[in-house]
Design an enzyme around this catalytic site. Structure first.
Site, PDB file in Angstrom:
ATOM      1  N   ARG A 103     -58.001  72.196 137.064  1.00  0.00           N
ATOM      2  CA  ARG A 103     -57.372  71.011 137.658  1.00  0.00           C
ATOM      3  C   ARG A 103     -57.665  69.780 136.819  1.00  0.00           C
ATOM      4  O   ARG A 103     -58.822  69.532 136.468  1.00  0.00           O
ATOM      5  CB  ARG A 103     -57.920  70.774 139.066  1.00  0.00           C
ATOM      6  CG  ARG A 103     -57.551  71.809 140.049  1.00  0.00           C
ATOM      7  CD  ARG A 103     -57.783  71.352 141.467  1.00  0.00           C
ATOM      8  NE  ARG A 103     -59.099  70.774 141.729  1.00  0.00           N
ATOM      9  CZ  ARG A 103     -59.448  70.254 142.902  1.00  0.00           C
ATOM     10  NH1 ARG A 103     -58.591  70.224 143.896  1.00  0.00           N
ATOM     11  NH2 ARG A 103     -60.657  69.782 143.085  1.00  0.00           N
ATOM     12  N   THR A 107     -55.285  63.787 138.324  1.00  0.00           N
ATOM     13  CA  THR A 107     -54.036  64.054 139.060  1.00  0.00           C
ATOM     14  C   THR A 107     -54.175  65.214 140.043  1.00  0.00           C
ATOM     15  O   THR A 107     -53.310  65.403 140.904  1.00  0.00           O
ATOM     16  CB  THR A 107     -52.908  64.420 138.080  1.00  0.00           C
ATOM     17  OG1 THR A 107     -53.269  65.664 137.436  1.00  0.00           O
ATOM     18  CG2 THR A 107     -52.702  63.337 137.026  1.00  0.00           C
ATOM     19  N   ASP A 199     -68.311  72.610 143.616  1.00  0.00           N
ATOM     20  CA  ASP A 199     -67.442  73.139 142.563  1.00  0.00           C
ATOM     21  C   ASP A 199     -67.830  74.599 142.318  1.00  0.00           C
ATOM     22  O   ASP A 199     -68.905  74.890 141.783  1.00  0.00           O
ATOM     23  CB  ASP A 199     -67.616  72.306 141.290  1.00  0.00           C
ATOM     24  CG  ASP A 199     -66.631  72.728 140.210  1.00  0.00           C
ATOM     25  OD1 ASP A 199     -66.584  73.929 139.880  1.00  0.00           O
ATOM     26  OD2 ASP A 199     -65.896  71.857 139.718  1.00  0.00           O
ATOM     27  N   ASP A 202     -68.665  75.692 138.673  1.00  0.00           N
ATOM     28  CA  ASP A 202     -69.962  75.169 138.230  1.00  0.00           C
ATOM     29  C   ASP A 202     -71.108  75.917 138.898  1.00  0.00           C
ATOM     30  O   ASP A 202     -72.131  76.207 138.265  1.00  0.00           O
ATOM     31  CB  ASP A 202     -70.076  73.683 138.565  1.00  0.00           C
ATOM     32  CG  ASP A 202     -69.298  72.813 137.590  1.00  0.00           C
ATOM     33  OD1 ASP A 202     -68.858  73.330 136.543  1.00  0.00           O
ATOM     34  OD2 ASP A 202     -69.127  71.618 137.882  1.00  0.00           O
TER      35      ASP A 202
END
Ligand code: PRP
Ligand code: URA
Length: 208
Positions: A103, A107, A199, A202
């Site tokens: 991503r 945006t 995340d 991560d």
């Protein structure tokens, strides 16, 4: 949310709690996600209409069951890789494609960087694997690509989904069944799922 099935097996609920916990380090996160994905694979394949075959035991012939279609797993890189091990454990003859998307942080639109999927997708049950369904942009893009490659029977498998993502996927691809272990509250202003687990890429790969 009629396309959504919640996987609420107690083993998955227990594991999802550990995965949400910010104190869980990457090595444990990976192992727990793999373990949870085995139960997810059971639940995602629970309603498959099996094909009846004859099998010869050492004593006599009887009826048995085989999958009605080949299974293709398609993890969305990177975080989808965390689900592959558990799925291949219980579906060892599955073929595996890969779709690389990340991503754009500003945006939130998916940016594609890699596509490689097996042939004859039109005959297969295609299971798209991604632990996080947030805005749904990555899922919608991945499924559009798989349909262009001929896939007709697609299920989307996630660990945590946001209502926004479920709506986007259901609107973009109403034929696709969505499975998730939790439907969380909403997205924050940066597109992260609340309460979520952070995340996923991560946390799996230790890149925080
Ligand atoms: C994460 C996650 C999904 C995507 C979900 O990937 O693994 O692919 O975000 O968000 P969306 O529903 O809003 O598209 P990310 O972009 O962080 O890439 P990574 O797995 O490589 O870290
Ligand atoms: N991707 C993630 O890894 N986590 C989120 O909460 C949203 C998107």
């Amino acid at each position: 949310m009629k396309n959504l099935t919640i996987i609420d097996h107690p083993l998955v609920k227990r594991d999802l709690t550990l995965l949400r916990d910010k104190r869980t380090p990457s090595n444990q996160f990976r192992a727990i996600l793999r373990r949870a994905s085995i139960v997810m694979a059971y639940e995602v394949t629970r309603d498959l209409k099996m094909k009846s075959v004859t099998v010869a035991t050492p004593l006599e012939k009887t009826r048995g069951s085989v999958f009605p279609h080949p299974v293709v797993l398609v993890p969305i890189l990177r975080a989808g890789l965390g689900l592959v091990g558990g799925f291949v454990e219980v579906i060892p003859d599955a073929r595996v494609g890969h779709i690389g998307l990340y991503r754009n942080e500003a945006t939130l639109q998916p940016v594609d960087y890699y596509f490689k999927v097996p042939r004859n997708l039109h005959k297969a049950l295609v299971l798209v694997l991604d632990p996080m369904l947030a805005t749904g942009g990555s899922g919608v893009t991945a499924i559009s690509y798989l349909k262009r490659k001929g896939a007709q029977n697609i299920r989307f498998v996630s660990l945590v989904a946001a209502p926004e993502g479920v709506r986007a996927l259901s609107t973009g691809h109403p034929d696709v069944k969505i499975f998730s272990c939790a439907l969380d509250r909403k997205l924050n202003s940066k597109g992260y799922i609340l309460p979520g687990l952070g995340d996923a890429g991560d946390r799996i790969f230790g890149t925080e």
